[in-house]
Design a protein around this motif. Structure first.
Motif, PDB file in Angstrom:
ATOM      1  N   ALA B 127       0.810  -1.222   0.000  1.00 37.03           N
ATOM      2  CA  ALA B 127       0.000   0.000   0.000  1.00 37.03           C
ATOM      3  C   ALA B 127       0.839   1.265   0.000  1.00 37.03           C
ATOM      4  N   GLY B 128       2.130   1.120   0.174  1.00 28.35           N
ATOM      5  CA  GLY B 128       3.002   2.280   0.166  1.00 28.35           C
ATOM      6  C   GLY B 128       2.887   3.147   1.404  1.00 28.35           C
ATOM      7  N   GLU B 129       2.279   2.607   2.446  1.00 25.92           N
ATOM      8  CA  GLU B 129       2.222   3.379   3.699  1.00 25.92           C
ATOM      9  C   GLU B 129       2.448   2.449   4.875  1.00 25.92           C
ATOM     10  N   LYS B 130       2.762   3.043   6.023  1.00 21.47           N
ATOM     11  CA  LYS B 130       3.175   2.233   7.159  1.00 21.47           C
ATOM     12  C   LYS B 130       2.105   2.094   8.222  1.00 21.47           C
ATOM     13  N   GLY B 131       1.251   3.050   8.348  1.00 23.59           N
ATOM     14  CA  GLY B 131       0.365   3.087   9.507  1.00 23.59           C
ATOM     15  C   GLY B 131      -0.909   2.295   9.353  1.00 23.59           C
ATOM     16  N   ALA B 132      -1.573   2.431   8.209  1.00 22.74           N
ATOM     17  CA  ALA B 132      -2.873   1.802   8.057  1.00 22.74           C
ATOM     18  C   ALA B 132      -3.100   1.412   6.600  1.00 22.74           C
ATOM     19  N   SER B 133      -4.104   0.564   6.393  1.00 19.62           N
ATOM     20  CA  SER B 133      -4.360   0.061   5.048  1.00 19.62           C
ATOM     21  C   SER B 133      -5.520   0.785   4.397  1.00 19.62           C
ATOM     22  N   TYR B 227     -11.266 -10.656  12.022  1.00 15.28           N
ATOM     23  CA  TYR B 227     -12.343  -9.824  12.551  1.00 15.28           C
ATOM     24  C   TYR B 227     -11.839  -8.410  12.888  1.00 15.28           C
ATOM     25  N   LEU B 228     -10.595  -8.341  13.406  1.00 13.68           N
ATOM     26  CA  LEU B 228     -10.056  -7.031  13.801  1.00 13.68           C
ATOM     27  C   LEU B 228     -10.060  -6.052  12.642  1.00 13.68           C
ATOM     28  N   SER B 229      -9.641  -6.532  11.465  1.00 12.47           N
ATOM     29  CA  SER B 229      -9.521  -5.612  10.327  1.00 12.47           C
ATOM     30  C   SER B 229     -10.708  -5.709   9.376  1.00 12.47           C
ATOM     31  N   GLY B 230     -11.604  -6.660   9.618  1.00  9.54           N
ATOM     32  CA  GLY B 230     -12.747  -6.795   8.726  1.00  9.54           C
ATOM     33  C   GLY B 230     -14.025  -6.981   9.509  1.00  9.54           C
ATOM     34  N   GLY B 231     -14.211  -6.181  10.538  1.00 11.78           N
ATOM     35  CA  GLY B 231     -15.404  -6.298  11.377  1.00 11.78           C
ATOM     36  C   GLY B 231     -15.355  -5.231  12.456  1.00 11.78           C
ATOM     37  N   TYR B 232     -14.370  -5.393  13.342  1.00 10.48           N
ATOM     38  CA  TYR B 232     -14.164  -4.425  14.411  1.00 10.48           C
ATOM     39  C   TYR B 232     -13.829  -3.069  13.796  1.00 10.48           C
ATOM     40  N   MET B 233     -12.917  -3.122  12.836  1.00  9.09           N
ATOM     41  CA  MET B 233     -12.588  -1.950  12.029  1.00  9.09           C
ATOM     42  C   MET B 233     -12.691  -2.388  10.583  1.00  9.09           C
ATOM     43  N   ASN B 234     -12.544  -1.453   9.669  1.00 11.21           N
ATOM     44  CA  ASN B 234     -12.596  -1.845   8.275  1.00 11.21           C
ATOM     45  C   ASN B 234     -11.276  -1.662   7.561  1.00 11.21           C
ATOM     46  N   MET B 235     -10.222  -1.683   8.334  1.00  8.63           N
ATOM     47  CA  MET B 235      -8.893  -1.620   7.724  1.00  8.63           C
ATOM     48  C   MET B 235      -7.888  -2.168   8.728  1.00  8.63           C
ATOM     49  N   PHE B 236      -6.671  -2.368   8.230  1.00  8.54           N
ATOM     50  CA  PHE B 236      -5.598  -2.814   9.100  1.00  8.54           C
ATOM     51  C   PHE B 236      -4.861  -1.597   9.628  1.00  8.54           C
ATOM     52  N   THR B 237      -4.605  -1.577  10.934  1.00  7.43           N
ATOM     53  CA  THR B 237      -3.710  -0.552  11.446  1.00  7.43           C
ATOM     54  C   THR B 237      -2.579  -1.240  12.189  1.00  7.43           C
ATOM     55  N   ARG B 238      -1.478  -0.573  12.239  1.00  9.98           N
ATOM     56  CA  ARG B 238      -0.269  -1.092  12.858  1.00  9.98           C
ATOM     57  C   ARG B 238      -0.532  -1.531  14.309  1.00  9.98           C
ATOM     58  N   GLU B 239       0.024  -2.681  14.689  1.00  9.79           N
ATOM     59  CA  GLU B 239      -0.108  -3.202  16.064  1.00  9.79           C
ATOM     60  C   GLU B 239      -1.563  -3.284  16.510  1.00  9.79           C
ATOM     61  N   MET B 240      -2.453  -3.632  15.599  1.00  5.98           N
ATOM     62  CA  MET B 240      -3.864  -3.567  15.963  1.00  5.98           C
ATOM     63  C   MET B 240      -4.312  -4.729  16.857  1.00  5.98           C
ATOM     64  N   ALA B 241      -3.488  -5.754  17.010  1.00  9.63           N
ATOM     65  CA  ALA B 241      -3.865  -6.836  17.939  1.00  9.63           C
ATOM     66  C   ALA B 241      -3.856  -6.303  19.382  1.00  9.63           C
ATOM     67  N   ALA B 242      -2.988  -5.348  19.653  1.00 15.11           N
ATOM     68  CA  ALA B 242      -2.986  -4.602  20.914  1.00 15.11           C
ATOM     69  C   ALA B 242      -3.088  -5.476  22.153  1.00 15.11           C
TER      70      ALA B 242
END
Lengths: 517, 319, 355
Positions: B127-133, B227-242
């Protein structure tokens, strides 16, 4: 009429990688439908022979014939497939599972493609139990059933997998007399059904009662196979214990001093709630060695744990030099000049991943000689370690070598050096020479005598009768948590008699005079 | 705030927070039942969260996203592929600890490091970025709208419109319960975890069973990650397992490593998280609210362990 | 050096080489200019004085957390809250520097002491929980890392936040700061503290009575108990000390010229890096500066690479992970080990024959 031999083990030789010859030219033949006793002391080689038969160890020489056909048994699974089942002394059961689940584990009946057919599992378990007259509730959890029933489950496990030959390793060791009787009835039933049983035991009366023939082992060799009916228990005991060549030591008469250790009315239960020590009382004076003979598991380990403070869950009193030790920490007890050679050297006697030096000071690093307020005196420790390595003849490259890399005998010497170098007044030596070479054994025994002559009080627990007979000033025989007998004139003790006490054939009642005042 | 607690939205909030932890708790339970502490859950979830986005976007490329059906196909494609990769990660972890004999904690730390760095690397490359998808058009898991029931007040509002994966996580509890307690393989897993020698004495290969358990564990963790990136949120963010993988370790252990026990503890954590979410409406600083799930876990673990210790000591002294 | 130790060394070199190789392969996959990226990664730190200084700057915090973990792991206490302790240490140093006005010579000392104590208090929680409730220190310490992170952010935002910045504290007063040692670099006096800590850590573990107790418990708890060593004392001392050192590290890092304000609102990861330092140093604090130097070099190189090319910095995490995996995998090169030992045994036999 000659019965067919279902199993022949011929000229089995097994040498372990540390050089111990556990079996030397041992032969065993089983007739179909007999209960065959395998009799011998600890370390006589019975277990090794059975491990070879069950595929746990491979023999260096010799062969195994099943129904006349030579077979190689590669693994326990292989043994099970060939109709051999083994009931280990330590149960191999999953305690949170039910009896039925343990029986069918790994070969569970299935319904609806993937579910365990619980009904059929219970039925099958019940069926096999009924077939052999085992009266057990197969739906009970293993953790909730008594030891005797656990053993039945183990036997059923083997039978369910189609065992024709059943090895029972000291099956009665953990049973009450009633349970033992019940087991015997069941073994008879198995016999009638055409099963062959190998019965490993020390208990001569039991062998008399139930076995057809007995193979007696001593020191890794077979002493022959006999028809039990033609033999007295005395005969068996003599073959098993043998005439010991008493070791020759230049032993001076004991010069007893003050009372070092006083044990009164000691009662200890193990974690399963089984009573292991039963109202034990004795005194021990400086300058004497109290030998404790006995078949393993008769309370020796529990006695040591109580005296050394490793276990505080006991009733009664233990006093060292008149001081009660119940409230003292292990360290404080050690500081009362107690040395302890532990039964299992790798489990609690050393840290294999630390070096020789580091293993030599765990009990005395805090002495003024070896440390200041904060720091260890490394130079002094190195110097001492080197001295002790020389003095105790530890074979190694240097004190920097990890203890785990040494041979058993050398590890034991490191432990002994550590324990003896504190200048103890009381030594608890639990199996000090087990499994080590003759040279190291001899060395440790001589050391024990030197300490005794210097006024040290010593408890020597050993499965090696030779050792206790030649070193002890007083010799007690432990049986079921009590002293079955005490000999004050050890040199006059006859091995046969000793054997009879060890095996519970004989028992003295009043020991007060000999053990305590 | 009290009004908040008695609302449908609050229940939904609990379910949303519970879903990922529940999957991970099941993943921890199956590994623990086989005698392995799967601390790599955290990394497994994180990796799957990213893979979920990538694979579902890939699915979107194949099936399109125009209709509801094609959206579902895209999601299904992405989800299955993510779960497959999750199983593969479980297999790799199993290889490290069972075959290469690496310490299970250190191997897990390594895997979590790979996940942490690897996700950023991949995201950067794709995606060319580091923080989120946010630039990737991923397809989230659909909501299950139940006709008719949806119009019933409160109950209907709760039952209808939940994320498909929330239902799946509850289904996972039932499936895992049946699997562990009713099937031959489940029996073997429990036997190996409790007494390896007993299992091997009847010819079961403990290593093979542990491999299987870890693959299943990886698959379950990946569902939580998806679920984290496709339910809880609608994208991936860095360290999102938290730390959810770690919370799951605690939840599973407090539930005695049983699926049903783990389910109950997970719901407790879900409630703690939902309460925390509600508290964001108050003046309590956000940072303290963020702290709640972890502190709850810590205190819960302490209480549970204390009770367990007391029980054990009581057993010992009664004899 | 005996064969077992020689083997360990060889194995570690192989692990590092394989990890680098794997990283290079990854770079080839993700980068449009892989050769340039690898050149930057490997030689970047030597390109300028500043780059080289960066290596030494980033080595400092690693020595602290690495030494802390060495002490805890030597006692077989798998407390992973070193990360949180470092974070809290930084916070407390900042708060102390801002709120307690002290003269230049005294201020850093007080701040650092307070930060170390804060770190110890944090890692004491899993230790006390283990002693009092038998809860595994592993899970509780993992939770604590997050608690520490959010708690620190809370304090930052509520009490020391400079409104002009948004999410940073007020400027740390010069009186509390650690001075830079060389013009044009940020290498600071903390490096002496770090090396001192590593040496003291070594002396503690290998030369003191308590250190000896710790290591015996770490290698065989049952043997320690039999010897009369107090297990509870070891659990507490090792974890408190580990947190103390990690907290001190956090304080040193924050008061260094690298930071002007407390800005840590995300996990810095030094606690996790400490695991690889400890693995490479074989749990001996004396080797942590070398392990930290290696890691710092790698990270500086990666940082330079990520600025100059399209490969992101995070590749070092993968390199690190692969190193850990290969170093702790007992089976890795075990055949070679067997050969080595067999060869040595044969040589010994020959020598005996000759003698």
């Amino acid at each position: 009429m000659e019965k067919q031999a279902v199993l022949r083990m011929e000229h089995i030789m097994k040498i372990y990688s540390n050089g111990v010859v556990a079996n030397e030219d041992v032969s065993l033949d089983l007739e179909e439908g007999e209960i065959h006793a395998l009799l011998g002391e600890n370390g006589a080689g019975k277990s090794t022979l059975m491990k070879v038969l069950f595929g746990i160890e491979s023999p260096d020489e010799g062969k195994i014939l099943l129904n006349g056909v030579e077979t190689v048994i590669k693994s326990p699974q292989d043994a099970i497939a060939k109709g051999i089942g083994m009931v280990h002394q330590h149960f191999m059961l999953v305690s949170s599972l039910t009896v039925a689940e343990n029986i069918i584990l790994g070969v569970a009946p299935v319904k609806n493609l993937f579910l365990i057919d619980k009904k059929r599992a219970i039925q099958e378990a019940e069926a096999i139990a009924a077939k052999y007259n085992f009266n057990i509730d197969v739906t009970a959890r293993v953790e909730e059933i008594p030891v005797g029933v656990k053993q039945k489950v183990e036997i059923l496990k083997a039978l369910y997998r189609g065992a024709k030959i059943l090895i029972l390793d000291e099956p009665t060791a953990v049973l009450t007399p009633q349970e033992t009787n019940e087991l015997f009835v069941q073994l008879e039933k198995l016999k009638e059904n055409g099963h062959t049983v190998i019965f490993i035991s020390h208990k001569l009366d039991e062998i008399k009662k139930i076995c057809n023939r007995a193979t007696i082992m001593r020191n890794g060799k077979s002493m022959g196979t006999y028809s039990v009916a033609d033999m007295s228990t005395d005969d068996m005991s003599r073959l098993m214990v043998g005439r010991q060549v008493v070791l020759e030591f230049d032993k001076k008469p004991a010069n007893r001093t003050e009372t070092m250790l006083k044990v009164r009315d000691l009662i200890v239960h193990n974690s399963q709630g089984v009573q292991k020590i039963d109202h034990l009382s004795f005194d021990l004076k400086g300058g004497e060695i109290l030998g404790i003979a006995g078949v393993e598991g008769n309370g020796q380990s529990e006695l040591v744990e109580a005296i050394t403070g490793l276990n505080k869950n006991y009733h009664g009193a233990v006093q060292i030099r008149g001081e009660d030790i119940r409230k003292k920490t292990i360290k404080e007890i050690r500081n009362m000049n107690l040395a302890h050679i532990p039964e299992d050297r790798m489990k609690s006697g050393c840290a294999g991943t630390l070096n020789i030096l580091e293993n030599m000071f765990s009990n005395q690093y805090d002495r003024k000689e070896f440390s200041g307020r904060l720091f260890l005196k490394s130079k002094k420790m190195q110097q001492k370690a080197q001295e002790w390595i020389k003095e105790y003849l530890v074979k190694c490259n240097s004190y920097k070598q990890n203890v785990g890399m040494l041979s058993g005998g050398n590890i034991q010497k490191v432990i002994v050096a550590r324990e003896f170098s504190t200048g103890p007044d009381l030594i608890i030596a639990n199996q000090p020479t087990r499994g080590i070479d003759v040279g190291a054994s001899e060395f440790i025994r001589k050391r024990l005598l030197e300490f005794r002559d210097a006024g040290c009080a010593i408890i020597l627990i050993s499965a090696d009768l030779n050792e206790v007979l030649s070193l002890s000033d007083r010799l007690a025989v432990m049986y079921k948590g009590r002293f079955a007998s005490v000999f004050t004139e050890v040199e006059k003790v006859q091995e046969e008699l000793l054997g009879q006490y060890m095996l519970g054939i004989k028992k003295d009642d009043r020991l007060e005079g000999a053990m305590y005042e | 705030m009290l009004n908040g607690i008695f609302s449908v939205e609050f229940v939904n909030s609990i379910l949303r927070a519970t879903t990922p932890i529940l999957f991970a708790t099941m993943a921890s339970a199956v590994a623990a039942k086989a005698g392995i502490c799967n601390m790599a859950l955290e990394g497994m979830m994180l990796l799957s969260a990213l893979f979920g986005v990538l694979f579902s976007a890939m699915g979107g490329g194949i099936f399109g996203t125009a209709s509801g059906l094609s959206q579902f196909a895209s999601f299904g494609f992405g989800f299955l592929l993510t779960v497959l990769v999750g199983g593969l990660i479980g297999l790799i972890f199993a290889f490290c600890i069972l075959h290469m004999k690496a310490d299970e904690i250190l191997a897990a730390i390594a895997l979590n490091l790979i996940a942490s760095g690897g996700t950023v690397m991949i995201l950067m490359a794709v995606a060319g970025e580091k923080g989120a998808s946010s630039t990737i058009a991923s397809v989230a898991a659909p909501k299950v709208v139940i006709p008719l029931i949806g119009s019933i007040p409160v109950l209907g509002e709760i039952l209808s419109g939940q994320n498909l994966l929330t239902w799946l996580s509850i289904l996972a509890v039932i499936v895992m319960h049946v699997f562990l307690y009713k099937t031959p393989m489940g029996l073997k897993i429990r036997a190996v975890g409790e007494n390896k020698n007993a299992a091997e004495s009847v010819g079961i290969s403990a290593r093979k069973i542990q491999y299987i358990a870890l693959v299943i564990s990886g698959m379950l963790a990946s569902m939580g990650g998806f679920y984290l990136s496709g339910g809880y949120m609608n994208m991936f963010t860095r360290e999102m397992a938290a730390g959810r993988g770690y919370i799951a370790l605690a939840a599973s252990s407090m539930g005695a490593d049983t699926p049903v026990g783990g389910f109950l503890v997970s719901i407790l954590f879900g409630i703690a998280q939902a309460v925390a979410n509600l508290m964001q409406l108050t003046t309590i600083p956000m940072q303290l609210i963020q702290l709640i799930p972890y502190l709850t876990t810590l205190i819960g673990l302490g209480i549970y362990s204390y009770a367990r210790m007391k029980r054990r000591k009581k057993l010992l002294s009664s004899e | 050096m005996n064969s077992a130790k020689r083997f360990e060394a060889v194995r570690m070199v192989f692990a590092i080489l394989i990890a680098l190789l794997i990283s290079f392969v990854i770079i080839f996959f993700v980068s449009d200019e892989p050769v340039n990226a690898i050149v930057q990664l490997v030689t970047g730190p030597f390109k300028s004085k500043r780059n080289l200084a960066n290596v030494f700057e980033s080595m400092i915090p690693l020595i602290f957390t690495g030494t802390g973990v060495c002490i805890m792991f030597s006692a077989n206490q798998i407390n992973l809250a070193g990360e949180g302790a470092f974070h809290v240490g930084g916070l407390v140093a900042a708060v102390a520097a801002l709120k307690i006005a002290l003269p230049a010579g005294v201020s850093p000392v007080v701040c650092l002491l307070l930060s170390a104590v804060a770190g110890a208090l944090l890692t004491a929680i899993p230790a006390i929980m283990k002693v009092k409730t038998e809860a595994s220190e592993l899970v509780s310490s993992l939770m604590l890392n997050y608690v520490a992170l959010w708690f620190s952010t809370f304090i930052l935002m509520q009490f020391i936040c400079d409104p002009a910045t948004g999410a940073a504290s007020y400027s740390i007063p010069d009186a509390a700061s650690l001075s830079s040692l060389m013009r044009g670099t940020r290498i600071h006096s903390g490096i002496f503290i770090a090396i001192l800590v590593a040496v003291l850590g070594y002396l503690f573990l290998y030369k003191t009575k308590v250190g000896y107790q710790l290591r015996i418990v770490g290698e065989n708890e049952e043997y320690a108990r039999y010897s009369g060593i107090s297990i509870i004392k070891v659990i507490l001392v090792s974890q408190l000390l580990g947190g103390f050192i990690a907290g001190l590290g956090g304080g040193v890092e924050l008061l260094s010229p690298i930071y002007d304000r407390f800005t840590w609102t995300a996990s810095l990861g030094y606690g996790w890096d400490a695991i690889i330092i400890c693995t490479l140093a074989k749990k001996n604090p004396l080797y942590t500066p070398f392990a930290a130097l290696f890691l710092a070099y790698l990270r500086t190189g990666a940082s330079i690479m990520s600025r100059a090319t399209d490969v992101s910095f995070e590749i070092v995490q993968i390199t690190q992970a692969v190193i850990i995996l290969f170093v702790v995998a007992e089976q890795f090169l075990s055949r070679y080990k067997h050969k080595l030992i067999a060869k040595e045994a044969k040589e010994a036999l020959k020598e005996e024959e000759a003698a």
